[in-house]
Design an enzyme around this catalytic site. Structure first.
Site, PDB file in Angstrom:
ATOM      1  N   ASP A 132     -10.456  -6.461   1.924  1.00  0.00           N
ATOM      2  CA  ASP A 132      -9.145  -6.990   1.519  1.00  0.00           C
ATOM      3  C   ASP A 132      -9.120  -8.507   1.620  1.00  0.00           C
ATOM      4  O   ASP A 132      -8.211  -9.153   1.107  1.00  0.00           O
ATOM      5  CB  ASP A 132      -8.036  -6.462   2.438  1.00  0.00           C
ATOM      6  N   ASP A 174      -5.991  -4.901   5.752  1.00  0.00           N
ATOM      7  CA  ASP A 174      -6.630  -4.903   7.057  1.00  0.00           C
ATOM      8  C   ASP A 174      -8.153  -4.915   6.965  1.00  0.00           C
ATOM      9  O   ASP A 174      -8.828  -5.400   7.844  1.00  0.00           O
ATOM     10  CB  ASP A 174      -6.153  -3.724   7.909  1.00  0.00           C
ATOM     11  N   ASP A 177       0.853  -1.184   0.000  1.00  0.00           N
ATOM     12  CA  ASP A 177       0.000   0.000   0.000  1.00  0.00           C
ATOM     13  C   ASP A 177       0.885   1.228   0.000  1.00  0.00           C
ATOM     14  O   ASP A 177       1.895   1.269   0.712  1.00  0.00           O
ATOM     15  CB  ASP A 177      -0.879  -0.002   1.252  1.00  0.00           C
ATOM     16  N   THR A 230     -11.803  30.080   2.137  1.00  0.00           N
ATOM     17  CA  THR A 230     -10.839  30.974   1.481  1.00  0.00           C
ATOM     18  C   THR A 230      -9.727  30.184   0.807  1.00  0.00           C
ATOM     19  O   THR A 230      -9.111  30.641  -0.132  1.00  0.00           O
ATOM     20  CB  THR A 230     -10.194  31.927   2.504  1.00  0.00           C
ATOM     21  N   ARG A 231      -9.464  29.027   1.309  1.00  0.00           N
ATOM     22  CA  ARG A 231      -8.400  28.141   0.819  1.00  0.00           C
ATOM     23  C   ARG A 231      -7.045  28.835   0.867  1.00  0.00           C
ATOM     24  O   ARG A 231      -6.166  28.590   0.056  1.00  0.00           O
ATOM     25  CB  ARG A 231      -8.700  27.625  -0.593  1.00  0.00           C
ATOM     26  N   LEU A 232      -6.879  29.736   1.800  1.00  0.00           N
ATOM     27  CA  LEU A 232      -5.556  30.321   1.971  1.00  0.00           C
ATOM     28  C   LEU A 232      -5.374  30.766   3.408  1.00  0.00           C
ATOM     29  O   LEU A 232      -6.331  30.859   4.174  1.00  0.00           O
ATOM     30  CB  LEU A 232      -5.317  31.480   0.993  1.00  0.00           C
TER      31      LEU A 232
END
Lengths: 689, 194, 569
Positions: free
Chosen positions: A529, A525, A318, A390-392
């Site tokens: 899987d 896990d 992984d 605002t992503r800042l």
């Protein structure tokens, strides 16, 4: 965290007590066990040593008969004694290996206490339960486990959320969350609920719980011979029969030649020729191999799985947590045209002070590592915190302001519609490479870009290169898109990758690879899987994983560390190498024994054959005795090697073979010449000849 | 079972017909036409009488002839079949002495032969028996040692004999394949023809 | 040893090496049923055989079916030959009026030819009719050789692909090998032999009057054709008692060279065939190299041992220049005799051009040891290949573990089943050789057959059981082989050595055939290249040879050391 070394600073249940090779306690008990193991009915499992035992008995009989009838008995008696020692050394080797396992099992057994379980009278109603001995629980019973209770047996959480201390099994003292549904629904008998409560459906009857199985595995009680071991046993049995025929047929031939060979001499010849060394150490090697895995906090459900690990030539790993750290981190500062890298860095640092996300923190630490820049906000500065809208993030100090964030957001703040070409190109390159670009602005001016990358663990590339030399392909499995996956794959140096991987993709990939004639190992896990874990030749389930995953795999990693797959493969290989090396050594030993024994036993018929006595051994008797003694002592001498395993070097098969052939093949031919000569000298010195 | 037996028996019959009868017979017929002498055993006639095969050695005891190598062939004693008598160069019973190198019988035999042949060193082939007991050849050294004896018996000059010997000494093929040797029958025939 | 001697040896070996590649590829094509030039000519004959015998050449056989067919035809042929030998007096082509063989001798002889051993407890010219030689022994020479090559092909196919349940069609293999390989080659060789003086006639023995006036009866016969297949098929049973030492079987240096070539040509070429069938030429060359290196060493030792002469005779005044000439022919000399000794025992041929019983102790040890190693250097036609594959499996198993993987050979995992079968095969050789010789030297009925005294006597007995078990057929021929005890005992040894070895080997092929073919890689134990070659040599010597060392110590080695001490027996 370094991916390549086992975690430090954490004590684990099994690794806790480092057992020295010859622990006094274990050794003493092993001596007793070794004698018990002389029982022929038990020794039958080991044909080489069984034959040795029969021969020892025969020689003893002859010696006693001679004693009774007044014939020369000293020589047969000495031979008999050393033959018995040979057998004893072999059983001792096995007993020591088992003893070490037993010592480890003790710590596990402490976790298995008799406890009273709270069995619910009606499923779904926690209010009424009856106390039942944990040992009396059956599969399907529903029990309540509350804070402070031991989980009575393995089970599946069907209701509730609780933190559970699993240190009894894993040695990890930080509690883990267990809850119904999802991938954290399995609980293990012997662990303790530290807060809240769980309703658990029991999935394993008493005596077959995970911990019970672990104990049996570690003790070697359930040890079955592995496929390679069986094959090797057959080879050794075959060689034993061959030499048995050769020695029996020699008697009439010697008689024809006018020389009478007694039983002791023939016995000595036989025992020195049959592969007692490997015969005596074979099961110890197997037990020790399993033990090494356990010490590594990995439990294999069978020795077969450990062997399969050695055969694996494709590893499915992984990405997150194994190859990369899993978080995006600052990896480069790319200044805009006309800006100095240092200026950009300073701006980035100031703009990131208000960013508490891991990415933000990574920018600070990267700047510190790279330029030694430590953030000092100007007096009176106001932090503009990062927000998803605002992503800042940024910093305002009076007139001046610093901003850092998503490229379009930052460009919008400084109202820059057409950024410089150089900047745009860098940003595009980063996006193509799977990185995340951030823009930095200071005082309304575009300073440059920061590259956030999924950082590949240091050293992992070399690790994969080593695997490649061993002939093992690594395949990265990731949910990322192809572009990102390809970029990380290149950086990590894996041979292949599966992007946007679903559990079905993994399963398909494994099937396809197996159809090409390869063996595949993987970790997993989650419940989804499980099919892939079952399909893989070696499936390592994480202890934190679901019950389904743990059942599907053939190994469980108690540390839940997917990187370990690599070590597991190495341990598997080491087990096989140790067997092969000692077999080669054992067989190569025969050459010298001929030169010791043959001239000695034929000297009466043909004195001229003394020319073959290249070691110049003192007398015929001392020659025979020296060979027998060497043959017995070499078993003890090699016990540490059998338990520790032959050193594994991650190189290609050809180089490995050359190395081991040189050490154990050529060494096996030469060593006994020296050993026998030394023993002969010693015997002569002591006047025992 | 039957499905296996049928091909088994059919193939045995076919192969026997082919490799055991048809081809050997055809080859024998063809060889008789193309290589009549070789196929017939390289027989040698003198004055219309069969004197032997060019390839098979003969026993010579007379001083007038060059001697072949000792032959170890024995035949059952016609008077007492449990015993064996010497039958050197019996071409119906090829055999060697089969004496190992440490056998007293070998050493005794060679000792006796050397006593007869005179001063050492004696060429090895003169006192050792051949593998077939029918060895047609001797070594040039062996032949050279016999020149004086034959010359004396025949009253011929040794030089002439040596010249004849040289003609009948076959050098190794291409100079290195096989050993130089002298065919005793051919040499003795040439001797008689002188 | 002389440069000229070595040049002759080099010439023969160079011829063998040069022909191995084309011949091996040709045999591979024949086995695959691919079109060949001869196929156009003989195709109708092949198809005719199939039609008459009811064979579908395209139908594959499981290993069991393959083994059953193989055993069946050989069993049937054994019975037929036994009957022919017993009844030869009543059969045609018996100009000398030879009587039928005794039951033990007929058993021994039939077993001997059916197993490709060709041990001769009879003297050809004194006991067998021309008919028996032709439709009895000659046919067997073809069939047993073709059987060996077919079995080798089956074994090779077991490695060829993954999940194969079938090893080919035995009948088709047998027919193709006979028609396209053995028969045409034998014809060409026979014509050459006739041209060089090997007889091919049905006329009775002739009486000549020697120059000294004595009568010499000269045995003749249809020799040349049988001679060709005798060597080409590594059979080795001579038309005459003295075998290839007889001037009518091997008249000159040229025939000797061709005979030497034809003994080893196919066994060496089959390594190339193997490489082609398994799809990796290098694998074949590795086996070729192992065979070549060991046989070269063997040649060197025999040559050295014989070239020095017998010191006991040198002491009497024999010139050692010619070497040990007892039991050798002048026209061959030491080098060509030594080469013959090594090649005829490195293969399971057993033809001789010198008497092995009279070799020097070390010169005699080598052929015995070569046979004891399992007749794999390069071994009999086919049997050498499948024999060395067994050793390769064991080598790969022991050493393969040392690279840390379940051992695999040519992509096939070697597991308990294969190891069991391989050890069984090897065990049979030990049991038959050492068990037989050990028992026999304790029995007066057997030791009465010995012609030589002292350690050489033991060697004689050991050699007999070695040769029979190894299906070689050469002998320390002083031994009186035609006694009921040895006829039957050695007959059984031949049976074990051939079929009790072959069946487990076919079972291995069957088991491997069904397995997945694993992809190779850097982690795979490489089974080509010098490392593997060295390893396989070591395993052959240590695992194959060491067990015989005690017995050899009492035989040739004791003889050598006592010889140096000037002892006689």
């Amino acid at each position: 965290m370094d991916a390549t070394t086992p975690r430090a600073g954490r004590t684990t249940a099994l690794r806790a007590d480092q057992i020295s090779l010859f622990d006094r306690r274990i050794a003493l008990r092993a001596i007793g066990d070794a004698i018990v193991k002389l029982n022929p009915a038990r020794l039958m499992r080991n044909p080489v040593i069984f034959v040795t035992e029969i021969v020892s008995a025969l020689v003893s009989f002859v010696a006693l008969r001679n004693l009774a009838t007044g014939q020369a008995f000293a020589f047969p008696l000495t031979i008999a004694a050393w033959l018995w020692l040979t057998v004893l050394f072999a059983t001792f080797a096995e007993a020591v290996a088992e003893g070490r396992g037993r010592a480890r099992a003790e710590s596990l057994r402490r976790a298995r206490t008799d406890t009273l379980a709270k069995r619910l009278v009606r499923a779904g109603d926690r209010s009424s339960y009856q106390p039942v001995a944990a040992t009396a629980l059956g599969v399907g019973d529903i029990v309540l486990v509350e804070a402070g209770d031991l989980v009575p047996s393995d089970g599946e959480v069907i209701e509730g959320v609780a933190s559970v201390n699993e240190s009894a099994i894993t040695g990890e003292s930080a509690p883990v969350i267990r809850e119904s549904g999802g991938d954290r629904s399995a609980v293990t008998g012997g662990t303790t609920v530290v807060s809240d409560w769980l309703v658990v459906r029991i999935t394993a009857a008493s005596g077959s719980t995970f911990i019970d199985r672990m104990i049996r595995l570690v003790e070697g009680a359930e040890r079955r011979k592995t496929p390679n071991e069986i094959a090797l046993d057959i080879l050794l049995a075959g060689l034993t029969i061959i030499f048995l025929i050769a020695v029996v047929a020699l008697e009439p031939m010697a008689a024809y030649s006018g020389s009478v060979l007694g039983v002791p001499v023939l016995a000595a010849l036989l025992v020195t020729l049959i592969p007692t060394t490997i015969g005596g150490l074979l099961s110890a090697i197997g037990i020790a191999g399993m033990d090494r895995l356990v010490r590594f906090n990995v439990l294999a459900t069978s020795g077969r799985a450990v062997e399969a690990a050695g055969d694996v030539d494709t590893l499915l790993l992984d990405k997150t947590g194994t190859i990369t750290f899993g978080n995006r981190m600052a990896a480069a500062f790319v200044p805009a045209p006309g800006i100095d890298e240092r200026e950009l860095t300073e701006a980035a640092v100031l703009a990131s002070l208000g960013d508490e996300t891991p990415e933000g923190r990574s920018i600070l630490s990267f700047a510190r590592d790279r330029f030694g820049i430590v953030a000092e906000p100007p007096a009176g500065a106001a932090v503009v915190a990062f927000s998803a809208t605002t992503r800042l993030s940024g910093l305002d100090a009076g007139e001046r302001s610093w901003r850092k964030g998503a490229v379009d957001a930052v460009l919008a703040t400084i109202r820059l519609a057409a950024p410089p070409v150089g900047f745009s190109q860098s940003v595009d390159r980063m996006a193509r490479a799977g990185s995340t670009p951030l823009a930095v602005a200071a005082g309304g001016r575009l300073m440059g870009a920061i590259e956030l990358k999924d950082i590949v663990k240091p050293g992992i590339r070399d690790r994969f290169a080593a695997l490649r030399r061993m002939g093992i392909r690594t395949v990265m499995v990731t949910g990322d898109n192809r572009i990102t996956a390809a970029a990380i794959a290149t950086e990590a140096g894996v041979d292949d990758f599966i992007a946007e991987a679903t559990p079905q993709d993994k399963l398909d990939y494994i099937r396809k690879t197996q159809a090409e004639g390869r063996l595949v190992a993987m970790c997993g896990d989650g419940t989804n899987d499980a099919p892939a874990l079952a399909q893989a030749d070696v499936g390592v389930a994480m202890q934190t994983g679901t019950q389904a995953a743990r059942e599907a795999g053939n190994m469980v990693d108690l540390d839940s560390d997917p990187t370990k797959l690599i070590e597991i493969v190495e341990i598997g290989k080491q087990l096989l190498i140790t067997r092969g090396s000692l077999t080669t050594f054992s067989i190569a030993n025969d050459v010298s024994k001929y030169f010791a024994i043959l001239p000695a036993i034929f000297i009466a018929a043909y004195p001229e054959l003394g020319a073959m006595n290249v070691m110049h051994l003192a007398t015929p008797q001392s020659a025979i005795l020296s060979a027998v003694i060497f043959n017995a002592l070499i078993i003890v001498a090699l016990v540490p090697l059998a338990l520790r395993g032959v050193k594994f070097v991650p190189v290609g098969a050809a180089a490995l073979l050359r190395r081991n052939l040189l050490i154990y093949g050529l060494g096996g031919i030469i060593a006994p010449f020296i050993g026998i000569k030394l023993i002969d000298l010693l015997l002569t010195l002591l006047g025992l000849t | 079972m039957i499905s296996t037996l049928r091909p088994a028996i059919t193939l045995i019959v076919l192969f026997t017909l082919l490799t055991g009868i048809a081809i050997p017979l055809a080859l024998t017929g063809a060889a008789g036409v193309v290589f009549p002498s070789q196929a017939g055993g390289s027989l040698v006639e003198r004055d219309g009488k069969l004197v032997g095969s060019a390839l098979i050695g003969q026993n010579f005891t007379s001083d007038k002839y060059f001697w072949s190598r000792p032959s170890a062939i024995t035949d059952p004693d016609p008077n007492d079949s449990t015993k064996q008598v010497a039958a050197p160069y019996d071409a119906t019973n090829s055999n060697g002495s089969n004496l190992g190198p440490t056998q007293k019988a070998l050493v005794d035999r060679v000792t006796a032969d050397i006593a007869k042949l005179g001063p050492a060193p004696v060429p090895a082939d003169a006192v050792t028996t051949s593998a077939s007991g029918l060895d047609p050849d001797i070594s040039p050294a062996n032949a050279a040692r016999q020149v004086a004896r034959v010359a004396r018996a025949r009253g011929m000059p040794e030089d002439k004999l040596r010249a004849l010997l040289a003609v009948h000494t076959e050098a190794p093929a291409l100079g290195f394949i096989g050993e130089a040797h002298v065919n005793v029958l051919a040499l003795n025939l040439a001797l008689d023809a002188q | 040893m002389t440069p000229i001697g070595w040049a002759q040896i080099a010439l023969v070996l160079a011829l063998v090496a040069l022909t191995a590649w084309p011949l091996g590829r040709y045999i591979a094509s024949v086995l695959a049923g691919a079109p060949t030039p001869l196929g156009r000519l003989l195709g109708p004959a092949e198809r005719g055989c199939y039609r008459l015998a009811g064979i579908d050449p395209g139908r594959g056989m499981s290993w069991k079916a393959y083994a059953f067919a193989l055993l069946m035809i050989n069993a049937a042929h054994f019975l037929l030959l036994y009957a022919m030998l017993r009844l030869q007096f009543y059969l045609p082509l018996n100009p000398q009026g030879m009587a039928g063989l005794s039951p033990p001798l007929a058993f021994n002889t039939a077993m001997s030819f059916v197993t490709n051993t060709n041990w001769q407890a009879y003297a050809g010219e004194g006991a067998l009719s021309y008919g028996s030689q032709m439709w009895g022994l000659t046919v067997h020479n073809f069939l047993s050789a073709a059987t060996g090559i077919a079995a080798a092909a089956a074994v090779a196919r077991g490695f060829a692909g993954g999940g194969l349940k079938q090893l080919g069609n035995f009948w088709a293999d047998l027919t193709r090998i006979t028609l396209y390989v053995l028969l045409p080659a034998s014809l060409v060789l026979a014509v050459f032999y006739i041209a060089r003086g090997i007889p091919m006639t049905l006329s009775a023995y002739v009486d000549a009057t020697t120059l000294e006036g004595a009568k010499q009866t000269i045995a003749l016969g249809p020799v040349a054709f049988q001679e060709a297949i005798k060597l080409l098929g590594t059979n080795g049973g001579g038309f005459f008692n003295a075998n290839s030492a007889h001037p009518f079987e091997n008249p000159d240096a040229w025939t000797n060279i061709v005979e030497l070539w034809s003994i080893v040509a196919i066994p060496f070429a089959l390594t190339v065939t193997f490489g082609r069938i398994v799809g990796d030429a290098r694998q074949g060359w590795a086996l070729f190299a192992v065979m070549g290196i060991l046989i070269l060493a063997a040649i060197g030792v025999v040559y050295w041992a014989e070239a020095g002469g017998n010191p006991l005779l040198t002491a009497l005044g024999v010139d050692p220049a010619l070497g040990n000439m007892e039991g050798k022919e002048v026209r061959f000399g030491i080098p060509m005799s030594a080469l013959f000794v090594a090649l005829t025992t490195g293969t399971s041929c057993g033809a001789v051009n010198a008497m092995h019983d009279s070799l020097m102790p070390i010169g005699g040890l080598v052929p015995m040891f070569l046979i004891q190693l399992g007749e794999i250097l390069p071994g009999g036609v086919g049997s050498g290949l499948y024999g060395i594959v067994v050793y390769a499996l064991i080598a790969v198993f022991v050493a393969g573990l040392m690279v840390g993987r379940t051992p695999e050979y040519l992509g096939k995992k070697i597991q308990a089943k294969e190891v069991k079968l391989a050890m069984l095969a090897v065990l049979i050789l030990t049991f038959s050789i050492l068990g037989g010789a050990g028992l026999s030297v304790a029995l007066p009925v057997a030791t009465a057959s010995l012609a030589n005294a002292g350690p050489h006597g033991l060697s004689e007995m050991l050699y007999a059981w070695t040769s029979a078990t190894g299906n070689n057929g050469s002998a320390f021929a002083g031994i009186t082989a035609d006694t009921p005890y040895l006829d039957i005992g050695l007959g059984i040894a031949m049976l074990l050595g051939r079929f009790a070895f072959l069946v487990p080997v076919l079972a291995i092929a069957g088991s491997l055939g069904g397995k997945v073919k694993l992809a190779g890689g850097a982690g795979t134990f490489p089974t080509h290249g010098p490392l593997f070659i060295g390893l396989l040599i070591g395993v052959i010597l240590i695992m194959g040879g060491l067990q015989f060392f005690p017995a050899l110590s009492l035989g040739p080695i004791a003889e050598q050391v006592t010889l140096l001490a000037c002892k006689t027996y």
